[in-house]
Design a protein around this motif. Structure first.
Motif, short mmCIF file in Angstrom:
data_model
loop_
_atom_site.label_atom_id
_atom_site.label_comp_id
_atom_site.label_asym_id
_atom_site.label_seq_id
_atom_site.Cartn_x
_atom_site.Cartn_y
_atom_site.Cartn_z
N LEU A 17 0.83 -1.21 0.00
CA LEU A 17 0.00 0.00 0.00
C LEU A 17 0.86 1.26 0.00
O LEU A 17 0.54 2.24 -0.68
CB LEU A 17 -0.94 0.00 1.21
CG LEU A 17 -2.04 -1.07 1.23
CD1 LEU A 17 -2.90 -0.93 2.48
CD2 LEU A 17 -2.92 -0.98 -0.02
N THR A 25 -3.89 4.42 -4.94
CA THR A 25 -3.96 3.99 -3.54
C THR A 25 -5.34 3.53 -3.12
O THR A 25 -5.49 2.48 -2.47
CB THR A 25 -3.48 5.12 -2.61
OG1 THR A 25 -2.13 5.44 -2.92
CG2 THR A 25 -3.55 4.68 -1.15
N THR A 26 -6.37 4.29 -3.45
CA THR A 26 -7.71 3.94 -2.98
C THR A 26 -8.18 2.61 -3.56
O THR A 26 -8.74 1.76 -2.84
CB THR A 26 -8.72 5.04 -3.32
OG1 THR A 26 -8.69 5.30 -4.73
CG2 THR A 26 -8.39 6.32 -2.56
N ILE A 29 -6.39 -0.22 -1.82
CA ILE A 29 -6.88 -0.49 -0.47
C ILE A 29 -8.07 -1.42 -0.49
O ILE A 29 -8.11 -2.43 0.22
CB ILE A 29 -7.22 0.83 0.24
CG1 ILE A 29 -5.95 1.59 0.62
CG2 ILE A 29 -8.06 0.56 1.50
CD1 ILE A 29 -6.20 2.99 1.15
N ALA A 33 -8.06 -5.34 0.68
CA ALA A 33 -8.95 -5.69 1.80
C ALA A 33 -9.82 -6.88 1.43
O ALA A 33 -10.06 -7.78 2.25
CB ALA A 33 -9.82 -4.50 2.18
N LEU A 45 -14.58 2.27 0.46
CA LEU A 45 -13.79 3.23 1.24
C LEU A 45 -14.55 4.54 1.31
O LEU A 45 -14.77 5.21 0.30
CB LEU A 45 -12.43 3.43 0.57
CG LEU A 45 -11.41 4.30 1.28
CD1 LEU A 45 -11.01 3.68 2.61
CD2 LEU A 45 -10.18 4.48 0.39
N LEU A 130 -13.38 2.11 6.43
CA LEU A 130 -13.24 0.97 5.54
C LEU A 130 -14.43 0.06 5.80
O LEU A 130 -14.66 -0.36 6.94
CB LEU A 130 -11.94 0.23 5.83
CG LEU A 130 -11.65 -1.00 4.97
CD1 LEU A 130 -11.37 -0.58 3.53
CD2 LEU A 130 -10.47 -1.79 5.54
N ALA A 156 -4.08 1.11 6.01
CA ALA A 156 -4.81 1.76 4.92
C ALA A 156 -4.90 3.27 5.15
O ALA A 156 -4.73 4.06 4.21
CB ALA A 156 -6.20 1.17 4.79
#
Length: 228
Positions: A17, A25-26, A29, A33, A45, A130, A156
């Motif tokens: 990450l 990045t988003t 994540i 997950a 998110l 999250l 995250a």
């Protein structure tokens, strides 16, 4: 029996990450997950945003987006509570959960039975959540799974904040460069000083109600705009 993530796997995820490009990045994540938390069937998110109180930055499915947006519209639900209160919330029977009397039945109709929403913190303050959803009832009841999800959310949040800082820094550098180029053009064309060239840009920014970087990037400076 479902395999629970161990410390080594978590360390690998944290490194991945942090190494992601800011613009990815988003998505990274929510994707990681989904892979990392055993019973997560859908992941999203949520962040607290200007203008709109909450916003979904990334999701692994349309169902996750729909579950989020229904919470924003109703003003209740686990992701809203997590983002606002800085806590985590779990339910194995969303449709009958009294904490969310309007959203819970709607979530059940959409197909979500279990959920786990975990706060994302930055310097101790909640910045989002999250959200993990499952179509099966009774999920996210294993303390080890919840602990793994909490640790994942911590990493995250760090990755999200780092990406924002990098993006903000890059935007600031680009803006400064554009403003500098515009100043140089004005100075050369009209024979004025560095301070005066900045004053011209700032006056335009005020007159046109545009940010300084927009003036520098989009608006040519005419001789008539130097006066006044």
């Amino acid at each position: 029996m479902t395999h629970s993530p161990d410390a080594h796997e978590l360390a690998e995820v944290a490194t991945e990450l942090q190494d992601e490009a800011p613009e990815n990045t988003t998505d990274a994540i929510v994707r990681r997950a989904l892979e990392f938390i055993p019973h997560a069937g859908h992941v999203s998110l949520t962040v607290k945003a200007r203008g709109r109180r909450h916003q979904t930055l990334a999701a692994t499915s349309d169902l996750a987006v729909e579950l989020d947006h229904s919470q924003y519209e109703l003003g209740e639900g686990p992701c809203v509570d997590s983002a606002d209160l800085g806590e985590w919330f779990r339910s194995g029977d969303a449709g009958n959960d009294r904490r969310w009397p309007r959203w819970g039945p709607q979530a059940a109709r959409l197909g979500a039975s279990s959920l786990l929403s975990i706060r994302l913190l930055s310097q101790g303050e909640p910045v989002g959540a999250l959200n993990l959803y499952s179509e099966q009832a009774g999920m996210f009841a294993d303390p080890d799974e919840v602990e793994a999800a909490l640790l994942f959310a911590t990493h995250a949040a760090h990755a999200l904040v780092s990406a924002r800082l990098v993006t903000d820094l890059e935007n600031a550098l680009v803006s400064r460069h554009q403003i500098g180029v515009a100043q140089g053009i004005i100075m050369q064309r009209y024979g004025i000083s560095l301070d005066d060239s900045f004053s011209v840009l700032r006056r335009q920014s005020q007159d046109l109600n545009l940010k300084l970087r927009e003036i520098a990037r989009q608006r040519p400076i005419s001789h008539g705009q130097l006066g006044g």
